[in-house]
Design a protein around this motif. Structure first.
Motif, PDB file in Angstrom:
ATOM      1  N   UNK A  77     -23.478 -29.233  23.189  1.00  0.00           N
ATOM      2  CA  UNK A  77     -24.440 -30.246  23.121  1.00  0.00           C
ATOM      3  C   UNK A  77     -25.190 -29.545  22.317  1.00  0.00           C
ATOM      4  N   UNK A  78     -26.507 -30.681  21.083  1.00  0.00           N
ATOM      5  CA  UNK A  78     -27.210 -29.614  20.432  1.00  0.00           C
ATOM      6  C   UNK A  78     -28.639 -29.865  20.794  1.00  0.00           C
ATOM      7  N   UNK A  79     -28.753 -30.395  21.683  1.00  0.00           N
ATOM      8  CA  UNK A  79     -30.002 -29.959  22.336  1.00  0.00           C
ATOM      9  C   UNK A  79     -30.127 -29.351  23.396  1.00  0.00           C
ATOM     10  N   UNK A  80     -31.047 -28.019  24.388  1.00  0.00           N
ATOM     11  CA  UNK A  80     -30.930 -27.812  25.025  1.00  0.00           C
ATOM     12  C   UNK A  80     -31.830 -26.548  25.118  1.00  0.00           C
ATOM     13  N   UNK A  81     -32.554 -26.222  25.993  1.00  0.00           N
ATOM     14  CA  UNK A  81     -33.726 -25.457  26.152  1.00  0.00           C
ATOM     15  C   UNK A  81     -33.571 -24.098  27.594  1.00  0.00           C
ATOM     16  N   UNK A  82     -34.351 -23.153  27.765  1.00  0.00           N
ATOM     17  CA  UNK A  82     -34.330 -22.123  28.637  1.00  0.00           C
ATOM     18  C   UNK A  82     -35.329 -21.752  28.925  1.00  0.00           C
ATOM     19  N   UNK A  83     -35.658 -21.688  30.733  1.00  0.00           N
ATOM     20  CA  UNK A  83     -36.623 -21.438  31.223  1.00  0.00           C
ATOM     21  C   UNK A  83     -36.371 -20.248  31.933  1.00  0.00           C
ATOM     22  N   UNK A  84     -37.338 -19.118  31.954  1.00  0.00           N
ATOM     23  CA  UNK A  84     -36.967 -18.107  32.847  1.00  0.00           C
ATOM     24  C   UNK A  84     -37.947 -17.880  33.935  1.00  0.00           C
ATOM     25  N   UNK A  85     -38.171 -17.494  34.772  1.00  0.00           N
ATOM     26  CA  UNK A  85     -39.247 -17.311  35.308  1.00  0.00           C
ATOM     27  C   UNK A  85     -38.975 -16.245  36.873  1.00  0.00           C
ATOM     28  N   UNK A  86     -39.844 -15.610  36.761  1.00  0.00           N
ATOM     29  CA  UNK A  86     -39.771 -14.572  38.304  1.00  0.00           C
ATOM     30  C   UNK A  86     -40.714 -14.811  38.909  1.00  0.00           C
ATOM     31  N   UNK A  87     -39.647 -14.241  40.191  1.00  0.00           N
ATOM     32  CA  UNK A  87     -40.628 -15.068  41.424  1.00  0.00           C
ATOM     33  C   UNK A  87     -40.053 -14.066  42.292  1.00  0.00           C
ATOM     34  N   UNK A  88     -40.839 -13.155  42.894  1.00  0.00           N
ATOM     35  CA  UNK A  88     -40.567 -12.523  44.448  1.00  0.00           C
ATOM     36  C   UNK A  88     -39.492 -11.448  44.346  1.00  0.00           C
ATOM     37  N   UNK A  89     -39.430 -11.007  42.816  1.00  0.00           N
ATOM     38  CA  UNK A  89     -38.813 -10.154  42.317  1.00  0.00           C
ATOM     39  C   UNK A  89     -37.174 -10.794  42.184  1.00  0.00           C
ATOM     40  N   UNK A  90     -37.434 -11.735  41.816  1.00  0.00           N
ATOM     41  CA  UNK A  90     -35.912 -12.886  41.180  1.00  0.00           C
ATOM     42  C   UNK A  90     -35.993 -13.138  40.187  1.00  0.00           C
TER      43      UNK A  90
END
Length: 229
Positions: A77-90
């Protein structure tokens, strides 16, 4: 496309009756996010005819469309996005990709009205002990979306699901209720209860347990002046 339950059909019919009102309130160009039970050609066609747009998931009730989506994303795919979140140690990592326009398989376009965007969302959770859980989901929209827009809309939908619908079902047992007469009144009352509880805490289940043990606390939520007496 015909695997919608009878209850789901009644809800879909009620939703179709609501569409002209949405256009009156918001004008053309509104977008509705829906659960998989509503991923059917009739409803998506009505939404398009009413001047709105939709985003619906592809699950096992639309298995053939889901398989076409999987096949489409075997190509980059030519368009993608990555989102990273830290939640309660995960660590929660979301990777959203989109395929648009002519690249969307014809079988998907024929199955649902006006499809312009095909979405793939991979959700990976890394726990404290290093183990991982990975889910891959697919969806389509009749609006031309970027990967960033698709991620925002999808997260917004599940935010509503988690804050409202999940709470109504798990805490207030709304789905298990067999009430027919007065069901609308009960639904409105549940909405008031969820709003009151949400205003106190995000840990609604824990709060409900406290209220069960201490009914006076529930009364204080309704009449705050009691807490100062």
């Amino acid at each position: 496309m015909k695997d919608v339950s009878q209850a789901g059909r009644h809800e879909a019919k009620g939703m179709q009756d609501l569409l002209p009102t949405l256009t009156t309130l918001f004008g053309n160009g509104w977008l509705m996010t829906l659960d998989a039970a509503y991923t059917e050609r009739e409803l998506t066609t009505r939404i398009d005819e009413a001047g709105g747009a939709y985003l619906v998931p592809l699950k096992n009730n639309t298995r053939s469309l889901k398989e076409w989506a999987k096949f489409a994303f075997t190509y980059p795919a030519h368009d993608h996005v990555v989102d990273v979140e830290r939640r309660s140690g995960e660590v929660w990592e979301r990777r959203t990709s989109v395929i648009t326009g002519a690249q969307v398989p014809d079988d998907i376009k024929e199955g649902l009205c006006g499809v312009q965007t095909l979405i793939r969302r991979e959700h990976q959770v890394t726990r404290r002990d290093g183990t991982q859980r990975v889910e891959v989901r697919y969806a389509v929209s009749s609006r031309l979306l970027t990967a960033q827009e698709a991620e925002r809309l999808w997260r917004g939908h599940w935010g509503i699901e988690n804050r409202s619908h999940h709470c109504r079902d798990v805490v207030l047992h709304e789905d298990a209720c067999r009430l027919r007469k007065g069901a609308q009144g009960r639904a409105m009352l549940n909405g008031v209860i969820v709003a009151l509880l949400s205003g106190q805490t995000r840990q609604i289940t824990a709060l409900v347990r406290r209220l069960t043990i201490d009914p006076l606390l529930a009364l204080q939520l309704l009449i705050p002046d009691l807490a100062s007496r």
